[in-house]
Design an enzyme around this catalytic site. Structure first.
Site, PDB file in Angstrom:
ATOM      1  N   LYS A 213       6.549  -3.907  -3.917  1.00 32.86           N
ATOM      2  CA  LYS A 213       7.972  -3.584  -3.841  1.00 32.86           C
ATOM      3  C   LYS A 213       8.485  -3.642  -2.408  1.00 32.86           C
ATOM      4  O   LYS A 213       9.560  -4.122  -2.135  1.00 32.86           O
ATOM      5  CB  LYS A 213       8.201  -2.181  -4.423  1.00 32.86           C
ATOM      6  CG  LYS A 213       9.659  -1.747  -4.445  1.00 32.86           C
ATOM      7  CD  LYS A 213      10.439  -2.563  -5.466  1.00 32.86           C
ATOM      8  CE  LYS A 213      11.918  -2.263  -5.457  1.00 32.86           C
ATOM      9  NZ  LYS A 213      12.682  -3.328  -6.107  1.00 32.86           N
TER      10      LYS A 213
ATOM     11  N   TRP B 247      -2.993  -2.728  -1.406  1.00 30.97           N
ATOM     12  CA  TRP B 247      -2.571  -4.094  -1.717  1.00 30.97           C
ATOM     13  C   TRP B 247      -3.333  -4.964  -0.720  1.00 30.97           C
ATOM     14  O   TRP B 247      -3.047  -4.935   0.483  1.00 30.97           O
ATOM     15  CB  TRP B 247      -1.065  -4.209  -1.537  1.00 30.97           C
ATOM     16  CG  TRP B 247      -0.483  -5.504  -2.006  1.00 30.97           C
ATOM     17  CD1 TRP B 247      -0.127  -5.825  -3.292  1.00 30.97           C
ATOM     18  CD2 TRP B 247      -0.141  -6.636  -1.211  1.00 30.97           C
ATOM     19  NE1 TRP B 247       0.405  -7.093  -3.323  1.00 30.97           N
ATOM     20  CE2 TRP B 247       0.408  -7.610  -2.069  1.00 30.97           C
ATOM     21  CE3 TRP B 247      -0.251  -6.936   0.149  1.00 30.97           C
ATOM     22  CZ2 TRP B 247       0.846  -8.854  -1.613  1.00 30.97           C
ATOM     23  CZ3 TRP B 247       0.174  -8.172   0.607  1.00 30.97           C
ATOM     24  CH2 TRP B 247       0.729  -9.109  -0.285  1.00 30.97           C
TER      25      TRP B 247
ATOM     26  N   GLU C 143      18.123 -17.361  -7.266  1.00 28.34           N
ATOM     27  CA  GLU C 143      17.743 -16.009  -7.666  1.00 28.34           C
ATOM     28  C   GLU C 143      17.282 -15.986  -9.137  1.00 28.34           C
ATOM     29  O   GLU C 143      16.307 -15.314  -9.469  1.00 28.34           O
ATOM     30  CB  GLU C 143      18.923 -15.053  -7.436  1.00 28.34           C
ATOM     31  CG  GLU C 143      18.675 -13.611  -7.847  1.00 28.34           C
ATOM     32  CD  GLU C 143      17.477 -12.939  -7.185  1.00 28.34           C
ATOM     33  OE1 GLU C 143      16.900 -13.515  -6.241  1.00 28.34           O
ATOM     34  OE2 GLU C 143      17.094 -11.851  -7.631  1.00 28.34           O
TER      35      GLU C 143
ATOM     36  N   LYS D 203      13.578 -14.745 -10.222  1.00 32.54           N
ATOM     37  CA  LYS D 203      13.413 -13.633 -11.181  1.00 32.54           C
ATOM     38  C   LYS D 203      12.471 -14.069 -12.298  1.00 32.54           C
ATOM     39  O   LYS D 203      11.567 -13.357 -12.668  1.00 32.54           O
ATOM     40  CB  LYS D 203      14.797 -13.280 -11.735  1.00 32.54           C
ATOM     41  CG  LYS D 203      15.134 -11.891 -12.009  1.00 32.54           C
ATOM     42  CD  LYS D 203      15.166 -10.878 -10.891  1.00 32.54           C
ATOM     43  CE  LYS D 203      14.737 -11.245  -9.561  1.00 32.54           C
ATOM     44  NZ  LYS D 203      14.688 -10.358  -8.500  1.00 32.54           N
TER      45      LYS D 203
ATOM     46  N   GLU E 222       8.739 -14.655 -11.039  1.00 33.99           N
ATOM     47  CA  GLU E 222       7.968 -13.505 -10.565  1.00 33.99           C
ATOM     48  C   GLU E 222       7.569 -12.566 -11.701  1.00 33.99           C
ATOM     49  O   GLU E 222       6.508 -11.972 -11.660  1.00 33.99           O
ATOM     50  CB  GLU E 222       8.673 -12.752  -9.440  1.00 33.99           C
ATOM     51  CG  GLU E 222       9.938 -12.052  -9.817  1.00 33.99           C
ATOM     52  CD  GLU E 222      10.594 -11.354  -8.634  1.00 33.99           C
ATOM     53  OE1 GLU E 222       9.902 -10.917  -7.720  1.00 33.99           O
ATOM     54  OE2 GLU E 222      11.840 -11.242  -8.645  1.00 33.99           O
TER      55      GLU E 222
ATOM     56  N   ARG F 238       5.003   0.271  -6.158  1.00 36.30           N
ATOM     57  CA  ARG F 238       4.992  -0.535  -4.933  1.00 36.30           C
ATOM     58  C   ARG F 238       4.094  -1.764  -5.059  1.00 36.30           C
ATOM     59  O   ARG F 238       4.201  -2.681  -4.255  1.00 36.30           O
ATOM     60  CB  ARG F 238       4.519   0.322  -3.754  1.00 36.30           C
ATOM     61  CG  ARG F 238       5.431   1.481  -3.449  1.00 36.30           C
ATOM     62  CD  ARG F 238       4.753   2.458  -2.514  1.00 36.30           C
ATOM     63  NE  ARG F 238       4.519   1.888  -1.209  1.00 36.30           N
ATOM     64  CZ  ARG F 238       5.321   2.027  -0.174  1.00 36.30           C
ATOM     65  NH1 ARG F 238       6.422   2.710  -0.293  1.00 36.30           N
ATOM     66  NH2 ARG F 238       5.029   1.497   0.996  1.00 36.30           N
TER      67      ARG F 238
ATOM     68  N   HIS G 273      16.618 -37.247  -6.514  1.00 36.89           N
ATOM     69  CA  HIS G 273      15.913 -37.759  -5.332  1.00 36.89           C
ATOM     70  C   HIS G 273      14.419 -37.452  -5.407  1.00 36.89           C
ATOM     71  O   HIS G 273      13.752 -37.374  -4.383  1.00 36.89           O
ATOM     72  CB  HIS G 273      16.545 -37.193  -4.064  1.00 36.89           C
ATOM     73  CG  HIS G 273      17.969 -37.629  -3.904  1.00 36.89           C
ATOM     74  ND1 HIS G 273      18.305 -38.898  -3.497  1.00 36.89           N
ATOM     75  CD2 HIS G 273      19.133 -36.998  -4.174  1.00 36.89           C
ATOM     76  CE1 HIS G 273      19.630 -39.020  -3.485  1.00 36.89           C
ATOM     77  NE2 HIS G 273      20.159 -37.874  -3.903  1.00 36.89           N
TER      78      HIS G 273
ATOM     79  N   CYS H  66       0.815  -1.224   0.000  1.00 37.09           N
ATOM     80  CA  CYS H  66       0.000   0.000   0.000  1.00 37.09           C
ATOM     81  C   CYS H  66       0.845   1.268   0.000  1.00 37.09           C
ATOM     82  O   CYS H  66       1.912   1.319   0.603  1.00 37.09           O
ATOM     83  CB  CYS H  66      -0.876   0.043   1.236  1.00 37.09           C
ATOM     84  SG  CYS H  66      -1.866  -1.406   1.488  1.00 37.09           S
TER      85      CYS H  66
ATOM     86  N   ASN I 200      -1.885   2.194   5.951  1.00 42.69           N
ATOM     87  CA  ASN I 200      -0.966   1.107   5.571  1.00 42.69           C
ATOM     88  C   ASN I 200      -0.680   0.298   6.823  1.00 42.69           C
ATOM     89  O   ASN I 200      -0.485   0.886   7.887  1.00 42.69           O
ATOM     90  CB  ASN I 200       0.374   1.659   5.091  1.00 42.69           C
ATOM     91  CG  ASN I 200       0.300   2.173   3.686  1.00 42.69           C
ATOM     92  OD1 ASN I 200      -0.751   2.125   3.064  1.00 42.69           O
ATOM     93  ND2 ASN I 200       1.413   2.683   3.205  1.00 42.69           N
ATOM     94  N   GLY I 201      -0.563  -1.009   6.660  1.00 41.30           N
ATOM     95  CA  GLY I 201      -0.234  -1.844   7.814  1.00 41.30           C
ATOM     96  C   GLY I 201      -1.352  -2.825   8.089  1.00 41.30           C
ATOM     97  O   GLY I 201      -2.265  -2.997   7.275  1.00 41.30           O
TER      98      GLY I 201
HETATM   99  C1  F6R Z   1      12.236 -10.154  -5.678  1.00 43.66           C
HETATM  100  C2  F6R Z   1      12.192  -9.128  -4.657  1.00 43.66           C
HETATM  101  C3  F6R Z   1      11.836  -9.532  -3.290  1.00 43.66           C
HETATM  102  C4  F6R Z   1      12.621  -8.730  -2.249  1.00 43.66           C
HETATM  103  C5  F6R Z   1      12.096  -9.046  -0.843  1.00 43.66           C
HETATM  104  C6  F6R Z   1      12.883  -8.309   0.218  1.00 43.66           C
HETATM  105  O1  F6R Z   1      12.615  -9.622  -6.906  1.00 43.66           O
HETATM  106  O2  F6R Z   1      12.427  -7.971  -4.925  1.00 43.66           O
HETATM  107  O3  F6R Z   1      11.991 -10.897  -3.104  1.00 43.66           O
HETATM  108  O4  F6R Z   1      13.971  -9.059  -2.373  1.00 43.66           O
HETATM  109  O5  F6R Z   1      10.755  -8.691  -0.760  1.00 43.66           O
HETATM  110  O6  F6R Z   1      12.762  -6.932   0.059  1.00 43.66           O
HETATM  111  P1  F6R Z   1      13.784  -5.961   0.754  1.00 43.66           P
HETATM  112  O7  F6R Z   1      15.117  -6.204   0.142  1.00 43.66           O
HETATM  113  O8  F6R Z   1      13.257  -4.585   0.480  1.00 43.66           O
HETATM  114  O9  F6R Z   1      13.785  -6.296   2.214  1.00 43.66           O
END
Ligand code: F6R
Length: 603
Positions: A598, A73, A476, A480, A483, A28, A499, A2, A97-98
């Site tokens: 984000k 969100w 990773e 990537k 997502e 975000r 396995h 949010c 927010n929260g």
């Molecule tokens: C994936 C991504 C998330 C963040 C995770 C932690 O591309 O961006 O997995 O890495 O939400 O976020 P931060 O680094 O802001 O704590």
């Protein structure tokens, strides 16, 4: 997650101002949006879906100079017009927010007082609580907010309009970020500074339970005892242009292409010369154990850290997902260092893990991008990566810098543990200083990665395999891809596949194999052959040193000839670009993938 923006000031076309500001918070992640603005009364417009839907409903010229706006969100209650913010109950209107954890309890208390609820949200309950406290007529608005805090379990950042004070914007926060933008004849509240940038570069941060009263000319901040407090005035050191795409189709692509530059900025800051490097890195001599705690990609960066710390300075290291760490029994003592990694510095679970360690008097070190974020402020020590603003929800440049920072910490640990002499250290620091050139070289092969993307974008399951540090990078790469492209993908330790998971490999299943670790290369080759024998199409990412005429691979990416110490910051780049292009070919919403946010400020 949010986003909040609130404005009071000289600009009179308030709806336009709120909508334009909300757009800067779009990155975000959200699923509905709304605004409330003051004319002679409070007016609310909300809409499910994109801000563009909301924009269709507004009058860009209507007069008004006070308003609050929100991108939601969904947590409590699905994404709908009705559940979106702002919420209004009685004489109070809020954006939030929260998460109010005890909202059911408060709801039943308020129902007994005659309140009826129209939505499934915790926010409507918070709004009703404010209205209820106000209706007692014993407190002024500041006191009402102070009393409100006493009822709430959970987190909140609130923008509030009280009907009896339509010339003032109120705000408060606990465990959810909220900043105050300080303009000339205009002041703002926002969940992050990007939303206030077009008005002002000056801002200040709020502490938990602070209460703010904003008018056009004045910002008054009070602590939880309603004592007036002064805050340090901060200034943003990046501008609106940096938050724009600069001709790239997407922020994700732009940010990947910034990797060489931000790597240079970060390395140069810490590695001016040998002495300054040793001084700028924390003193870690007393620790015999490291816990790395983070979420998502930041946790994957931590896996690279574990590999480095255990293999070079030989220090026992565990990597934990923050949402688990915060609740589990943890074995640490005064010789343990807890390293928290977070781009935003506002990830709720990482903050909670940091606080847990601090409560237990364990030393904490944060690797953070956003300056003065909660984690940066609360950790005992902080090392900033200099990624600048990262807009795409999927992290790319920040992840790369987290890895680079772990490499620097690793070198410092090696110095302290006498695992490296000064001439070798000099050599590696020099190498690190030259690493942006290699990043450029890898980026220059973009077309090659895009061709690979064309071969895999129609698939629905893609596997990543690797051993050791290659497994950490596979994790990773897989995240990537899934997502941003919504392709199902899993990363496996190459030796683990047989396995169970190997039963999923059939003719033309795509397997992306990472093989950069020289010591484990032969083992990885055997595992690649195992999947090949079951019909897989293999895409190999390897180094020039290990490269050979492998007849068992369908596609190959060969990283430039470079010391193996640099590989973790290079090998991820093709994977990021493949993920990007696959998502583009599948016409996905690359910068704002569905359901993602984000900055994950709720647990
Ligand atoms: C994936 C991504 C998330 C963040 C995770 C932690 O591309 O961006 O997995 O890495 O939400 O976020 P931060 O680094 O802001 O704590």
């Amino acid at each position: 997650m949010c986003g909040i923006i609130g404005y009071i000031g000289k600009k009179t076309n308030i709806q336009k101002q709120l909508i334009d500001s909300l757009k800067t918070l779009e990155y975000r992640g959200y699923d509905s949006a709304g605004i409330a603005y003051v004319t002679d009364k409070v007016n609310i417009i909300k809409s499910k879906g994109k801000i563009a839907n909301l924009e269709e409903k507004i009058d860009r010229e209507e007069q008004g100079c006070l308003g609050i706006a929100h991108t939601r969100w969904a947590t409590h209650g699905g994404a709908s017009d009705n559940n979106s913010h702002p919420h209004r109950v009685g004489k109070v209107t809020i954006v939030h927010n929260g998460i109010i954890e005890n909202y059911m309890e408060i709801k039943s208390l308020l129902e007994k007082e005659g309140y009826k609820f129209k939505t499934e949200t915790d926010t409507e309950v918070a709004c009703a609580l404010l209205d209820y406290l106000k209706s007692k007529n014993i407190w002024n608005n500041l006191e009402v907010i102070r009393e409100f805090a006493g009822y709430i379990k959970g987190s909140y950042a609130l923008g509030i309009i009280f009907d009896d004070d339509l010339d003032t914007l109120y705000a408060t926060r606990k465990d959810s970020p909220l900043i105050i933008g300080l303009g000339k004849d205009e002041n703002l509240i926002a969940s992050d500074v990007s939303a206030v940038l077009k008005f002002t570069k000056k801002y200040c941060l709020l502490d938990n339970y602070d209460i703010v009263k904003l008018t056009k000319e004045k910002v008054q901040i009070y602590n939880k005892d309603l004592k007036s407090v002064c805050k340090e005035q901060l200034e943003v050191n990046w501008n609106v242009e940096q938050a724009e795409k600069n001709g790239y189709d997407h922020f994700m692509l732009k940010e990947i292409h910034e990797e060489a530059k931000v790597l240079k900025d970060t390395i140069n800051e810490y590695v001016e010369n040998l002495d300054s490097f040793v001084d700028k890195m924390p003193d870690m001599r007393k620790y015999d154990k490291i816990h790395i705690v983070a979420c998502g990609s930041a946790m994957h960066a931590g896996l690279i850290g574990k590999y480095l710390f255990e293999n070079y300075p030989e220090i026992e290291t565990t990597v934990e997902v923050a949402s688990e760490y915060r609740y589990k029994k943890v074995f640490y003592d005064d010789k343990t260092l807890v390293i928290l990694i977070s781009q935003s510095g506002e990830t709720a679970d990482t903050i909670a893990s940091l606080r847990k360690a601090k409560e237990d008097h364990i030393d904490t070190l944060a690797i953070v991008n956003v300056v003065s974020s909660t984690i940066a402020r609360e950790a005992d020590q902080v090392l900033y990566i200099r990624a600048g603003v990262e807009i795409a929800v999927a992290t790319t440049k920040a992840y790369l810098l987290q890895v680079a920072m772990l490499m620097l910490i690793n070198l410092k640990l090696m110095v302290e543990r006498e695992k490296i002499d000064s001439s070798k250290l000099k050599e590696i620091l020099k190498l690190l200083k030259s690493s942006p050139e290699y990043v450029e070289k890898v980026l220059a092969d973009e077309k090659k990665y895009f061709k690979i993307a064309e071969k895999i974008y129609k698939d629905e399951d893609i596997f990543f395999i690797g051993r050791g540090i290659d497994y950490a990078m596979s994790m990773e790469g897989s995240l990537k891809l899934k997502e941003v492209s919504y392709i199902h993908s899993e990363a496996y330790q190459a030796g683990e596949l047989k396995h169970g998971t190997i039963s999923l490999i059939e003719n033309h299943t795509k397997v992306i194999a990472l093989m950069t670790d020289e010591d484990l290369a032969l083992k990885t080759i055997s595992n690649i052959k195992e999947v090949k024998a079951r019909g897989a199409d293999v895409i190999l990412i390897t180094t020039e040193k290990l490269d050979s005429d492998f007849e068992f691979v369908n596609e190959k990416v060969t990283l430039p000839k470079v010391d193996s110490y640099l590989i973790p910051i290079l090998a991820i780049i093709p994977l990021q670009l493949i993920a990007y292009q696959v998502a583009k070919l599948r016409k996905c919403d690359i910068d704002k993938p569905r359901n993602l946010a984000k900055s994950v400020t709720v647990e």
